[in-house]
Write a protein that holds these residues in place. Structure first.
Motif, short mmCIF file in Angstrom:
data_model
loop_
_atom_site.label_atom_id
_atom_site.label_comp_id
_atom_site.label_asym_id
_atom_site.label_seq_id
_atom_site.Cartn_x
_atom_site.Cartn_y
_atom_site.Cartn_z
N THR A 118 -19.09 53.51 -16.59
CA THR A 118 -19.74 52.91 -17.75
C THR A 118 -20.40 53.99 -18.62
O THR A 118 -20.39 53.90 -19.85
CB THR A 118 -20.77 51.83 -17.35
OG1 THR A 118 -21.72 52.39 -16.44
CG2 THR A 118 -20.11 50.62 -16.74
N THR A 119 -20.92 55.03 -18.01
CA THR A 119 -21.51 56.13 -18.77
C THR A 119 -20.43 56.85 -19.57
O THR A 119 -20.63 57.18 -20.74
CB THR A 119 -22.25 57.11 -17.84
OG1 THR A 119 -23.30 56.40 -17.18
CG2 THR A 119 -22.84 58.28 -18.62
N TYR A 120 -19.26 57.08 -18.96
CA TYR A 120 -18.17 57.72 -19.69
C TYR A 120 -17.72 56.85 -20.86
O TYR A 120 -17.41 57.36 -21.94
CB TYR A 120 -16.97 57.98 -18.78
CG TYR A 120 -17.25 58.88 -17.61
CD1 TYR A 120 -18.28 59.83 -17.61
CD2 TYR A 120 -16.48 58.79 -16.45
CE1 TYR A 120 -18.53 60.63 -16.52
CE2 TYR A 120 -16.73 59.61 -15.36
CZ TYR A 120 -17.75 60.53 -15.40
OH TYR A 120 -17.98 61.33 -14.31
N ALA A 121 -17.68 55.54 -20.67
CA ALA A 121 -17.31 54.63 -21.75
C ALA A 121 -18.29 54.77 -22.90
O ALA A 121 -17.90 54.87 -24.07
CB ALA A 121 -17.27 53.18 -21.24
N LEU A 122 -19.56 54.77 -22.59
CA LEU A 122 -20.60 54.92 -23.61
C LEU A 122 -20.44 56.25 -24.35
O LEU A 122 -20.49 56.31 -25.58
CB LEU A 122 -21.99 54.82 -22.98
CG LEU A 122 -23.17 55.08 -23.89
CD1 LEU A 122 -23.23 54.03 -25.00
CD2 LEU A 122 -24.46 55.09 -23.08
N MET A 123 -20.24 57.33 -23.61
CA MET A 123 -20.11 58.65 -24.22
C MET A 123 -18.87 58.74 -25.10
O MET A 123 -18.86 59.48 -26.10
CB MET A 123 -20.09 59.73 -23.13
CG MET A 123 -21.44 59.87 -22.44
SD MET A 123 -21.39 60.98 -21.03
CE MET A 123 -21.04 62.54 -21.83
N SER A 124 -17.81 57.98 -24.80
CA SER A 124 -16.60 58.02 -25.62
C SER A 124 -16.84 57.41 -27.00
O SER A 124 -16.02 57.55 -27.90
CB SER A 124 -15.44 57.30 -24.92
OG SER A 124 -15.56 55.89 -25.04
N LYS A 125 -17.96 56.75 -27.16
CA LYS A 125 -18.35 56.18 -28.45
C LYS A 125 -19.22 57.17 -29.22
O LYS A 125 -19.70 56.87 -30.30
CB LYS A 125 -19.11 54.87 -28.21
CG LYS A 125 -19.17 53.97 -29.41
CD LYS A 125 -19.48 52.56 -28.98
CE LYS A 125 -19.47 51.61 -30.14
NZ LYS A 125 -18.14 51.37 -30.69
N GLY A 126 -19.42 58.36 -28.65
CA GLY A 126 -20.22 59.38 -29.31
C GLY A 126 -21.70 59.28 -29.02
O GLY A 126 -22.52 59.94 -29.66
N SER A 127 -22.07 58.49 -28.05
CA SER A 127 -23.47 58.28 -27.70
C SER A 127 -23.95 59.30 -26.68
O SER A 127 -23.17 59.81 -25.87
CB SER A 127 -23.65 56.87 -27.12
OG SER A 127 -25.00 56.67 -26.72
N HIS A 128 -25.24 59.56 -26.71
CA HIS A 128 -25.91 60.33 -25.67
C HIS A 128 -25.72 59.55 -24.36
O HIS A 128 -25.76 58.31 -24.38
CB HIS A 128 -27.39 60.43 -26.05
CG HIS A 128 -28.20 61.27 -25.12
ND1 HIS A 128 -28.70 60.79 -23.94
CD2 HIS A 128 -28.59 62.56 -25.20
CE1 HIS A 128 -29.37 61.75 -23.33
NE2 HIS A 128 -29.32 62.83 -24.08
N PRO A 129 -25.54 60.20 -23.20
CA PRO A 129 -25.33 59.45 -21.96
C PRO A 129 -26.53 58.63 -21.52
O PRO A 129 -26.39 57.66 -20.79
CB PRO A 129 -25.00 60.52 -20.93
CG PRO A 129 -25.50 61.79 -21.50
CD PRO A 129 -25.45 61.63 -22.99
#
Length: 132
Positions: free
Chosen positions: A55-66
Motif C-alpha cells: 500500500t505504501t508503494y501504491a501511494l508513492m506511485s502517485k507521487g506522494s511522500h510515503p
C-alpha cells in the motif's frame, strides 16, 4: 548487542512488483516455509507487513511522500499454503495534503480466492520538507 528472538530465522518479503503506477501497486509472491505460522499457513503478521509495504508503494506511485501509518487493518478470509502464489493489489483511494487512504486485496492466484483484505491511512504532510 542483542540477539534475535529466533537465531537463524529471517523473513524475506520477496514480493515481485508486476504492475502499478498512478496510485496502484500490484505484486505477487510464493508462500515459502519461512512465511508460515505454527499451523502451516501464511502467517498473519507477514500478511500485514506485506499489506503495509505494497500500500505504501501504491501511494508513492502517485507521487506522494510515503508518510507514516496512522491506522492499518487486515481482515483474514482464507488460508494460503506453501507453494501458493499470492497476488497483492493495492489502490490509493484518496491522497490529500495531510492524509492518504489506501486499500488492498490479497488473492490466491490459482483460484482467485480472497485471502485477506485491508488497508491503511497514512499521514503524508506534503509540506513537511518545506518546514525543515
Amino acid at each position: 548487542m542483542s540477539k534475535p528472538c529466533h537465531p537463524g530465522v529471517s523473513v524475506d518479503l520477496s514480493v515481485k512488483i508486476t504492475d502499478g503506477g498512478d496510485g496502484r501497486c500490484v505484486g505477487e509472491f510464493t508462500v515459502e516455509t519461512e512465511h508460515l505460522n505454527r499451523k502451516g499457513s501464511l502467517h498473519g503478521g507477514l500478511t500485514a507487513a506485506i499489506l503495509d509495504n505494497i500500500t505504501t508503494y501504491a501511494l508513492m506511485s502517485k507521487g506522494s511522500h510515503p508518510g507514516v501509518s496512522t491506522s492499518l487493518n487486515v481482515s483474514y478470509l482464507a488460508a494460503a499454503m506453501p507453494g501458493d502464489i499470492v497476488e497483492v493489489d493495492a489502490n490509493t483511494v484518496r491522497a490529500g495534503r495531510k492524509l492518504a487512504y489506501i486499500e488492498c486485496v490479497l488473492r490466491r492466484k490459482s483460484d482467485g480466492a480472497v485471502i485477506a483484505t485491508g488497508g491503511q491511512t497514512k499521514f503524508v504532510d506534503m509540506h513537511q520538507d518545506a518546514k525543515n
